[in-house]
Structure formats: C-alpha cells, structure tokens
Design an enzyme around this catalytic site. Structure first.
Site, PDB file in Angstrom:
ATOM      1  N   LEU A  44      18.161 -46.630  12.445  1.00 43.94           N
ATOM      2  CA  LEU A  44      18.742 -47.369  13.570  1.00 43.94           C
ATOM      3  C   LEU A  44      18.902 -46.466  14.806  1.00 43.94           C
ATOM      4  CD1 LEU A  44      19.846 -50.393  13.468  1.00 43.94           C
ATOM      5  CD2 LEU A  44      22.058 -49.348  13.819  1.00 43.94           C
ATOM      6  N   CYS A  94      11.563 -33.781   8.801  1.00 48.89           N
ATOM      7  CA  CYS A  94      10.283 -34.433   8.582  1.00 48.89           C
ATOM      8  C   CYS A  94       9.212 -33.980   9.580  1.00 48.89           C
ATOM      9  CB  CYS A  94      10.542 -35.930   8.706  1.00 48.89           C
ATOM     10  SG  CYS A  94       9.119 -36.918   8.547  1.00 48.89           S
ATOM     11  N   GLY A 154       5.352 -40.772   8.474  1.00 52.71           N
ATOM     12  CA  GLY A 154       4.718 -42.089   8.580  1.00 52.71           C
ATOM     13  C   GLY A 154       5.707 -43.225   8.522  1.00 52.71           C
ATOM     14  N   CYS A 181      10.856 -37.195  -1.801  1.00 52.75           N
ATOM     15  CA  CYS A 181      10.638 -37.848  -0.507  1.00 52.75           C
ATOM     16  C   CYS A 181       9.132 -37.865  -0.253  1.00 52.75           C
ATOM     17  CB  CYS A 181      11.382 -37.082   0.590  1.00 52.75           C
ATOM     18  SG  CYS A 181      11.152 -37.826   2.220  1.00 52.75           S
ATOM     19  N   CYS A 185       8.833 -41.971  17.901  1.00 61.49           N
ATOM     20  CA  CYS A 185      10.287 -41.754  18.056  1.00 61.49           C
ATOM     21  C   CYS A 185      10.517 -40.396  18.734  1.00 61.49           C
ATOM     22  CB  CYS A 185      10.980 -41.797  16.699  1.00 61.49           C
ATOM     23  SG  CYS A 185      10.744 -43.365  15.854  1.00 61.49           S
ATOM     24  N   CYS A 191      11.431 -36.992  16.713  1.00 63.79           N
ATOM     25  CA  CYS A 191      10.744 -36.741  15.446  1.00 63.79           C
ATOM     26  C   CYS A 191       9.510 -35.855  15.621  1.00 63.79           C
ATOM     27  CB  CYS A 191      10.352 -38.090  14.841  1.00 63.79           C
ATOM     28  SG  CYS A 191       9.442 -37.939  13.312  1.00 63.79           S
ATOM     29  N   GLU A 228       3.371 -33.867   3.992  1.00 66.90           N
ATOM     30  CA  GLU A 228       4.498 -33.162   3.378  1.00 66.90           C
ATOM     31  C   GLU A 228       5.140 -34.027   2.299  1.00 66.90           C
ATOM     32  OE1 GLU A 228       5.919 -31.031   7.550  1.00 66.90           O
ATOM     33  OE2 GLU A 228       7.342 -32.196   6.392  1.00 66.90           O
ATOM     34  N   CYS A 285       2.073 -40.202  12.462  1.00 65.74           N
ATOM     35  CA  CYS A 285       2.776 -41.466  12.688  1.00 65.74           C
ATOM     36  C   CYS A 285       2.532 -41.921  14.120  1.00 65.74           C
ATOM     37  CB  CYS A 285       4.280 -41.281  12.433  1.00 65.74           C
ATOM     38  SG  CYS A 285       5.186 -42.844  12.572  1.00 65.74           S
TER      39      CYS A 285
HETATM   40  S1  SF4 Z   1       7.979 -40.726  10.961  1.00 63.42           S
HETATM   41 FE1  SF4 Z   1       9.683 -42.206  11.145  1.00 63.42          FE
HETATM   42  S2  SF4 Z   1      11.088 -41.255  12.640  1.00 63.42           S
HETATM   43 FE2  SF4 Z   1       9.117 -40.201  12.823  1.00 63.42          FE
HETATM   44  S3  SF4 Z   1       8.031 -41.275  14.501  1.00 63.42           S
HETATM   45 FE3  SF4 Z   1       7.404 -42.215  12.563  1.00 63.42          FE
HETATM   46  S4  SF4 Z   1       8.815 -43.944  12.289  1.00 63.42           S
HETATM   47 FE4  SF4 Z   1       9.733 -42.605  13.837  1.00 63.42          FE
END
Ligand code: SF4
Length: 369
Positions: free
Chosen positions: A228, A355, A174, A104, A115, A118, A91, A111
C-alpha cells in the site's frame, strides 16, 4: 545453451539416458535427485562417476544456477543470486524463523511497475519466470536446508520437517499478478509436490485489480498482501505509478472480496519513508502522524494486519530511513485507532536483502558481497 533436465518429462528423460547407452532406471535416479534440488550432477552419488561427468558436459540440472550465496551474520537468512538459462539474474531468500523455513520467491526478472522506492524496477522488466523457474527457487532453498542439516536439529521424534521449506512468500523481484497464470501454476505445484499448505503461501501485489479477481476465481485460500505504502491516491500515485490505473478504493475493494471469501486476514505492507529537505535534514514522507491517522481511517473495520517496514536504503533512490522514534510514533497511532500493526525489520540487511539490490549490483559488475 545446455538442455535443462528438470524441464524434461519422465519419458523424455528416459529417452535421454537410453540415447546415452544407459539403463532406463537412471532416469528415475536423476528425477529423484532433481526433485530434491540437486544443483549439479556431481551431487548424484548413486550414479557412476563417468556418467556424471558426461552429463555435466551436455546438460544442466535445474533451470536456476546459484552464482552467489550470502549468509547473514546471525545465520538466519541466506540470499541467493540465481542465473537463468538465458543469463538473466534473479534473487531468492531463505529465512529461518521460529515458525518454520520461509522462502521469498521472485516471479519476474526485473519489474515494470516503477515503484519509486524499489531497486528491482530500476532496469525495467526483462521477462516473466516460468513455473519451473519459480519452483526451482524453493528446491534450491530446500537443498540448502538439507545440506546444512545437523543431527541435533532433527526433532526427537525423528521428524526432519524443520529442515524443509514450510512457507512461501511471493514477494521477491517482480509483480506476481503480471505473471498470474505461471504464478498460479507454481503455487499449485508447491502445494501438490511439496505439501505446502495454501495458508502458508503469501502473495504480495502492488494492486493489479484484474489479477486479484483471477485469484478470487481460482479459489484457493492463500494469504494476500497489498503493497500500500500510502493512504491517499495523491501520495500513492507519486511513488507507485500503478495507482494511476487502479485507485486505492478499487484495490482495497478487490482485496476485501478476496479475504472475505476465504475468511483470511488481509496483509498491508507499508514502507516508512523519509527524505532530505533542502537543508539536508531528514523529513518524513509517508510516515507523518497525519498519514498514520489517514491510514487508520482507510483501514478501520477491516480484518487486516499492517506490516510497517522501515526503509532499507537503495543507493539510487532519494529516500532515507525515518528515525526509530518516528516509526514507533506511526505504529502507536495505528494501534490507538484499533489497527493491528507490527514493525517488520528487514531480515539480512547486512547482506543487502532489500529486494533487487543483489541483482542490481551484479548487473553493474560490482562485487555484491
Ligand atoms: S518489485 Fe514490487 S515494489 Fe518493486 S517495482 Fe515491482 S511491484 Fe513495485
């Protein structure tokens, strides 16, 4: 897979066109179009139609291809779902703002960071993106801006820069510092080839300390943002597995070293999360007044700006958005404690701009529009 002409050197491009019995100067014409982000050969109007059709059947222009494009209702945000040559999807988001046009950029397909809030990580990491695959994202946005150019939007002095990409945020799918050498190559290229100043580039990381050290060695004064999302190691480790490897103190100390070197303000990203309790009522997760006090203490004395981001729902995740009152209360506590803070509303929520959501829907074969 068709060869991607954007990946060719100039001499390879010359050989390619002369092998197709075309004059050498066609290579320059094609290169000029590619550098402007031409998504197909049809757009290359100064090339004969017959040759354009030939090219279409044997080659591809850019290493990314737009498979879906969504516009927010206010016309300020365009989200692209892009397909890479191996079929992976990424994206990229174009945001038209009062200070310029910001893109962006994604740095990986998927990824690995896991997290808990996400969407981008739900299907794991597929692979790193190349320099060209990242650069082609900003060319795609640039092509979109120029295609929508309106005479009235050109400034009176004839400067068409307000139709150019002016800012880059590496904050898409990512973790950029897991692909740090290609990301550095991409930033160098964006600076050299598109004239995007270092101070208009922002890289956001979840806290890969060796990657921050690499940026320090690299020495360019870009903006650094740290995702954070929690003021204590205990809470952060629950929602960001990377915190088990690099603790808050280590991440912030590396970030301080970077920002002091360049005299830059550190960006702190903090998604405000709530969740449902056993009775189905919303309770605050990392957004309580107590955590606001702890965050203030953690950041006191630092040259930083906290971006508070109310949670933008992802179906597969258990969190919910805290109320507007809770968001403002959290901000008020930070401000009272002397911490620069602003609330960043996610742009283009009507087009699923959190995202990874568009890519996820595509992978599952859902209609992403
Ligand atoms: S894209 Fe960013 S927020 Fe999402 S899992 Fe990966 S590091 Fe974490």
């Amino acid at each position: 897979m068709k060869p991607i002409l954007f990946d060719f050197t100039y001499s390879e491009l010359e050989k390619f066109v002369t092998d197709m019995s075309q004059p050498r100067f066609r290579a320059k014409q094609i290169r000029d179009w590619l550098n402007r982000g031409a998504p197909d050969f049809e757009s290359m109007k100064n090339i004969p139609e017959k040759f354009r059709a030939q090219l279409e059947s044997v080659a591809q222009t850019l290493p990314v291809r737009v498979t879906k494009k969504l516009e927010s209702s206010d016309g300020q945000t365009t989200k692209f779902l892009l397909e890479l040559n191996d079929g992976e999807q990424i994206e990229c988001v174009l945001m038209r703002t009062s200070y310029g046009n910001s893109v962006c950029v994604s740095s990986q397909a998927g990824c690995a960071m896991g997290c808990k809030f996400c969407a981008s990580t739900l299907l794991g990491l597929k692979r790193n993106l190349t320099v060209n695959e990242m650069f082609a994202q900003i060319l795609t946005a640039q092509w979109e801006l120029r295609a929508s150019v309106n005479e009235k939007s050109i400034r009176p002095n004839g400067d068409a820069n307000n139709n150019d990409v002016s800012h880059i945020v590496i904050m898409g799918t990512g973790e950029p510092l897991q692909n740090v050498e290609n990301v550095i190559g991409f930033m160098e290229r964006a600076n050299q080839d598109m004239g995007i100043g270092w101070r208009r580039i922002t890289l956001s990381t979840c806290g890969i300390v060796p990657g921050i050290k690499r940026l320090i060695d690299w020495g360019r004064p870009i903006n650094l943002a740290i995702s954070l999302h929690a003021p204590t190691d205990e809470l952060r480790s629950q929602i960001m597995p990377i915190n088990n490897k690099y603790k808050l103190s280590e991440v912030l100390s590396a970030a301080d070293e970077f920002t002091e070197l360049h005299n830059r303000q550190l960006m702190i990203e903090y998604i405000l999360l709530g969740r449902k309790d056993v009775n189905g009522e919303t309770e605050l997760y990392n957004a309580t007044p107590e955590y606001a006090e702890m965050l203030s203490k953690l950041l006191r004395g630092k040259n930083c700006m906290v971006n508070l981001i109310p949670w933008n729902a992802v179906d597969e995740r258990d969190f919910v958005s805290p109320s507007g009152n809770a968001v403002h209360r959290f901000q008020d506590i930070l401000i009272k404690n002397g911490i620069h803070t602003r609330i960043r509303r996610e742009r283009g929520t009507d087009i699923g701009s959190a995202c990874g959501q568009l890519r996820l829907k595509h992978k599952r074969g859902e209609n992403a529009s």
